[in-house]
Scaffold this motif. Structure first.
Motif, PDB file in Angstrom:
ATOM      1  N   THR A 183       0.831  -1.196   0.000  1.00  0.00           N
ATOM      2  CA  THR A 183       0.000   0.000   0.000  1.00  0.00           C
ATOM      3  C   THR A 183       0.863   1.242   0.000  1.00  0.00           C
ATOM      4  O   THR A 183       2.079   1.189   0.155  1.00  0.00           O
ATOM      5  N   ASP A 184       0.207   2.385  -0.148  1.00  0.00           N
ATOM      6  CA  ASP A 184       0.933   3.645  -0.142  1.00  0.00           C
ATOM      7  C   ASP A 184       1.657   3.868   1.169  1.00  0.00           C
ATOM      8  O   ASP A 184       2.628   4.610   1.238  1.00  0.00           O
ATOM      9  N   ALA A 185       1.165   3.264   2.232  1.00  0.00           N
ATOM     10  CA  ALA A 185       1.791   3.459   3.534  1.00  0.00           C
ATOM     11  C   ALA A 185       3.201   2.901   3.570  1.00  0.00           C
ATOM     12  O   ALA A 185       3.997   3.270   4.422  1.00  0.00           O
ATOM     13  N   ALA A 186       3.501   2.015   2.622  1.00  0.00           N
ATOM     14  CA  ALA A 186       4.838   1.440   2.583  1.00  0.00           C
ATOM     15  C   ALA A 186       5.848   2.429   2.030  1.00  0.00           C
ATOM     16  O   ALA A 186       7.042   2.193   2.079  1.00  0.00           O
ATOM     17  N   PHE A 187       5.394   3.540   1.505  1.00  0.00           N
ATOM     18  CA  PHE A 187       6.260   4.560   0.948  1.00  0.00           C
ATOM     19  C   PHE A 187       6.138   5.837   1.780  1.00  0.00           C
ATOM     20  O   PHE A 187       5.350   5.923   2.704  1.00  0.00           O
ATOM     21  N   HIS A 188       6.944   6.824   1.424  1.00  0.00           N
ATOM     22  CA  HIS A 188       6.893   8.096   2.133  1.00  0.00           C
ATOM     23  C   HIS A 188       5.759   8.924   1.563  1.00  0.00           C
ATOM     24  O   HIS A 188       5.913   9.626   0.571  1.00  0.00           O
TER      25      HIS A 188
ATOM     26  N   LYS B 251      -7.372  11.965 -11.676  1.00  0.00           N
ATOM     27  CA  LYS B 251      -7.171  12.196 -10.245  1.00  0.00           C
ATOM     28  C   LYS B 251      -5.964  11.430  -9.694  1.00  0.00           C
ATOM     29  O   LYS B 251      -5.854  11.238  -8.484  1.00  0.00           O
ATOM     30  N   GLU B 252      -5.072  10.973 -10.585  1.00  0.00           N
ATOM     31  CA  GLU B 252      -3.941  10.199 -10.091  1.00  0.00           C
ATOM     32  C   GLU B 252      -2.972  11.075  -9.297  1.00  0.00           C
ATOM     33  O   GLU B 252      -2.803  12.256  -9.582  1.00  0.00           O
ATOM     34  N   ARG B 253      -2.356  10.483  -8.298  1.00  0.00           N
ATOM     35  CA  ARG B 253      -1.421  11.207  -7.453  1.00  0.00           C
ATOM     36  C   ARG B 253      -0.031  11.191  -8.081  1.00  0.00           C
ATOM     37  O   ARG B 253       0.296  10.341  -8.908  1.00  0.00           O
ATOM     38  N   ARG B 254       0.766  12.147  -7.684  1.00  0.00           N
ATOM     39  CA  ARG B 254       2.131  12.251  -8.199  1.00  0.00           C
ATOM     40  C   ARG B 254       3.070  11.372  -7.376  1.00  0.00           C
ATOM     41  O   ARG B 254       3.078  11.424  -6.158  1.00  0.00           O
ATOM     42  N   TYR B 255       3.856  10.564  -8.076  1.00  0.00           N
ATOM     43  CA  TYR B 255       4.884   9.742  -7.452  1.00  0.00           C
ATOM     44  C   TYR B 255       6.240  10.353  -7.771  1.00  0.00           C
ATOM     45  O   TYR B 255       6.520  10.694  -8.924  1.00  0.00           O
ATOM     46  N   LEU B 256       7.087  10.453  -6.777  1.00  0.00           N
ATOM     47  CA  LEU B 256       8.411  11.004  -7.034  1.00  0.00           C
ATOM     48  C   LEU B 256       9.222  10.051  -7.903  1.00  0.00           C
ATOM     49  O   LEU B 256       9.972  10.480  -8.779  1.00  0.00           O
ATOM     50  N   GLY B 257       9.075   8.747  -7.651  1.00  0.00           N
ATOM     51  CA  GLY B 257       9.722   7.754  -8.496  1.00  0.00           C
ATOM     52  C   GLY B 257       8.765   7.277  -9.572  1.00  0.00           C
ATOM     53  O   GLY B 257       7.938   8.041 -10.062  1.00  0.00           O
ATOM     54  N   HIS B 258       8.872   6.017  -9.948  1.00  0.00           N
ATOM     55  CA  HIS B 258       7.957   5.467 -10.947  1.00  0.00           C
ATOM     56  C   HIS B 258       6.563   5.288 -10.344  1.00  0.00           C
ATOM     57  O   HIS B 258       6.421   4.735  -9.249  1.00  0.00           O
ATOM     58  N   ASN B 259       5.544   5.740 -11.056  1.00  0.00           N
ATOM     59  CA  ASN B 259       4.182   5.477 -10.612  1.00  0.00           C
ATOM     60  C   ASN B 259       3.794   4.048 -11.006  1.00  0.00           C
ATOM     61  O   ASN B 259       4.524   3.381 -11.749  1.00  0.00           O
TER      62      ASN B 259
ATOM     63  N   PRO C 254       8.824  16.673  -3.220  1.00  0.00           N
ATOM     64  CA  PRO C 254       7.457  16.224  -2.931  1.00  0.00           C
ATOM     65  C   PRO C 254       6.611  17.337  -2.338  1.00  0.00           C
ATOM     66  O   PRO C 254       7.074  18.114  -1.506  1.00  0.00           O
ATOM     67  N   GLU C 255       5.375  17.396  -2.796  1.00  0.00           N
ATOM     68  CA  GLU C 255       4.433  18.394  -2.331  1.00  0.00           C
ATOM     69  C   GLU C 255       3.273  17.710  -1.631  1.00  0.00           C
ATOM     70  O   GLU C 255       3.230  16.476  -1.521  1.00  0.00           O
ATOM     71  N   HIS C 256       2.335  18.491  -1.180  1.00  0.00           N
ATOM     72  CA  HIS C 256       1.162  17.973  -0.464  1.00  0.00           C
ATOM     73  C   HIS C 256       0.425  16.950  -1.324  1.00  0.00           C
ATOM     74  O   HIS C 256       0.042  17.228  -2.461  1.00  0.00           O
ATOM     75  N   GLY C 257       0.256  15.728  -0.824  1.00  0.00           N
ATOM     76  CA  GLY C 257      -0.456  14.690  -1.541  1.00  0.00           C
ATOM     77  C   GLY C 257       0.417  13.794  -2.391  1.00  0.00           C
ATOM     78  O   GLY C 257      -0.046  12.774  -2.910  1.00  0.00           O
ATOM     79  N   ASP C 258       1.697  14.152  -2.571  1.00  0.00           N
ATOM     80  CA  ASP C 258       2.591  13.338  -3.372  1.00  0.00           C
ATOM     81  C   ASP C 258       3.056  12.106  -2.617  1.00  0.00           C
ATOM     82  O   ASP C 258       3.022  12.066  -1.377  1.00  0.00           O
ATOM     83  N   ILE C 259       3.510  11.112  -3.350  1.00  0.00           N
ATOM     84  CA  ILE C 259       4.087   9.902  -2.754  1.00  0.00           C
ATOM     85  C   ILE C 259       5.568   9.859  -3.114  1.00  0.00           C
ATOM     86  O   ILE C 259       5.931   9.703  -4.284  1.00  0.00           O
TER      87      ILE C 259
ATOM     88  N   TYR D  94      15.371   4.661  -5.713  1.00  0.00           N
ATOM     89  CA  TYR D  94      14.361   4.760  -6.756  1.00  0.00           C
ATOM     90  C   TYR D  94      14.626   3.829  -7.938  1.00  0.00           C
ATOM     91  O   TYR D  94      13.786   3.695  -8.822  1.00  0.00           O
ATOM     92  N   ALA D  95      15.791   3.180  -7.954  1.00  0.00           N
ATOM     93  CA  ALA D  95      16.092   2.214  -9.003  1.00  0.00           C
ATOM     94  C   ALA D  95      15.604   0.829  -8.651  1.00  0.00           C
ATOM     95  O   ALA D  95      15.438  -0.025  -9.531  1.00  0.00           O
ATOM     96  N   ARG D  96      15.332   0.573  -7.379  1.00  0.00           N
ATOM     97  CA  ARG D  96      15.018  -0.785  -6.921  1.00  0.00           C
ATOM     98  C   ARG D  96      13.570  -1.168  -7.238  1.00  0.00           C
ATOM     99  O   ARG D  96      12.643  -0.386  -7.080  1.00  0.00           O
ATOM    100  N   PHE D  97      13.415  -2.418  -7.660  1.00  0.00           N
ATOM    101  CA  PHE D  97      12.088  -2.925  -7.962  1.00  0.00           C
ATOM    102  C   PHE D  97      11.180  -2.885  -6.734  1.00  0.00           C
ATOM    103  O   PHE D  97       9.973  -2.646  -6.856  1.00  0.00           O
ATOM    104  N   THR D  98      11.745  -3.129  -5.575  1.00  0.00           N
ATOM    105  CA  THR D  98      10.931  -3.132  -4.355  1.00  0.00           C
ATOM    106  C   THR D  98      10.356  -1.759  -4.051  1.00  0.00           C
ATOM    107  O   THR D  98       9.382  -1.654  -3.306  1.00  0.00           O
ATOM    108  N   GLN D  99      10.926  -0.706  -4.626  1.00  0.00           N
ATOM    109  CA  GLN D  99      10.428   0.642  -4.362  1.00  0.00           C
ATOM    110  C   GLN D  99       9.226   0.985  -5.231  1.00  0.00           C
ATOM    111  O   GLN D  99       8.318   1.693  -4.790  1.00  0.00           O
TER     112      GLN D  99
END
Length: 225
Positions: free
Chosen positions: A2-7, A100-108, A219-224, A76-81
């Motif tokens: 889930t998203d909680a696994a990321f920042h 309405k998709e959220r912005r991901y700093l790495g790959h979405n 990262p901004e408000h709402g970004d992952i 950000y290169a790792r598959f687990t990320q």
């Protein structure tokens, strides 16, 4: 996952400001090197076979490197990320359709799915090309499906265990499979470019430039992140 696994910066109180390094130098070299190698292989397929083969081996080497770097590289290169489960990927694609998709700093999640599809199709293209370079290589792989297995005739003209057609028929089928995979890669590339353009427009940042510089907007408000 889930998203909680990321920042998740939903509650961060706004933008962190500035630029952050996302893509390390090896990821960027891999990306643009793969673009150059595949383009070279594509445009030399019918005219300059030695160059085509060198470009194909380069593609194979770059894919092999990316698989290793996806395990031991930077964050950000790792598959687990960036690899997500089917549920989260479908949810993201649905959000994209609704704008309405959220912005991901790495790959979405959509980008992650595209990476997997490209790595698989490029691997298949390189592998079938390697088989075509030396017909005897196919005989070393009896477990391959019939479409990529050449037939061999014995001295009496009877066909051996590899099929009912002649060796030329088997090579022709292998060549067709190679072309199908190459065309699939080209289609995926077109979809990838369209996705990059869409995400750049939606999130107000030049993603192609970020793959050159390595930096993205913080990262901004709402970004992952």
């Amino acid at each position: 996952m889930t998203d909680a696994a990321f920042h998740d910066t939903t509650n961060s109180g706004g933008s962190s400001g500035g630029r952050v390094r996302v893509w390390d130098p090896l990821v960027r070299i891999f990306h643009w090197g793969l673009v150059a190698a595949f383009a070279t292989a594509w445009f030399t397929a019918d005219e300059l076979q030695p160059v085509h083969e060198i470009a194909g081996y380069t593609v194979a080497g770059l894919v092999a490197f990316r698989l290793v770097w996806g395990l031991v590289g930077g964050r950000y290169a790792r598959f687990t990320q960036f690899l997500r489960g089917p549920g989260q990927t479908l949810s993201y694609l649905g959000d994209m359709l609704r704008g309405k998709e959220r912005r991901y700093l790495g790959h979405n999640p959509a980008g992650a799915l595209m990476i997997v599809a490209l790595l698989i199709s490029l691997s298949g293209t390189a592998f079938t090309g390697w088989l075509m370079a030396e017909p005897t290589r196919v005989a070393m792989l009896p477990a391959l499906p019939q479409i990529v297995t050449p037939a061999f005739a014995d001295e009496d003209g009877e066909y051996g265990e590899y099929g009912e057609g002649g060796e030329g028929e088997g090579n022709e089928a292998l060549e067709e499979l190679h072309e199908v995979l190459a065309n699939l890669v080209l289609l995926l590339v077109a979809l990838h470019v369209a996705g990059v353009v869409l995400a750049s427009f939606r999130h107000r940042e030049n993603l192609a430039r970020s793959m050159l510089t390595g930096d993205k907007r913080g990262p901004e408000h709402g970004d992952i992140a």
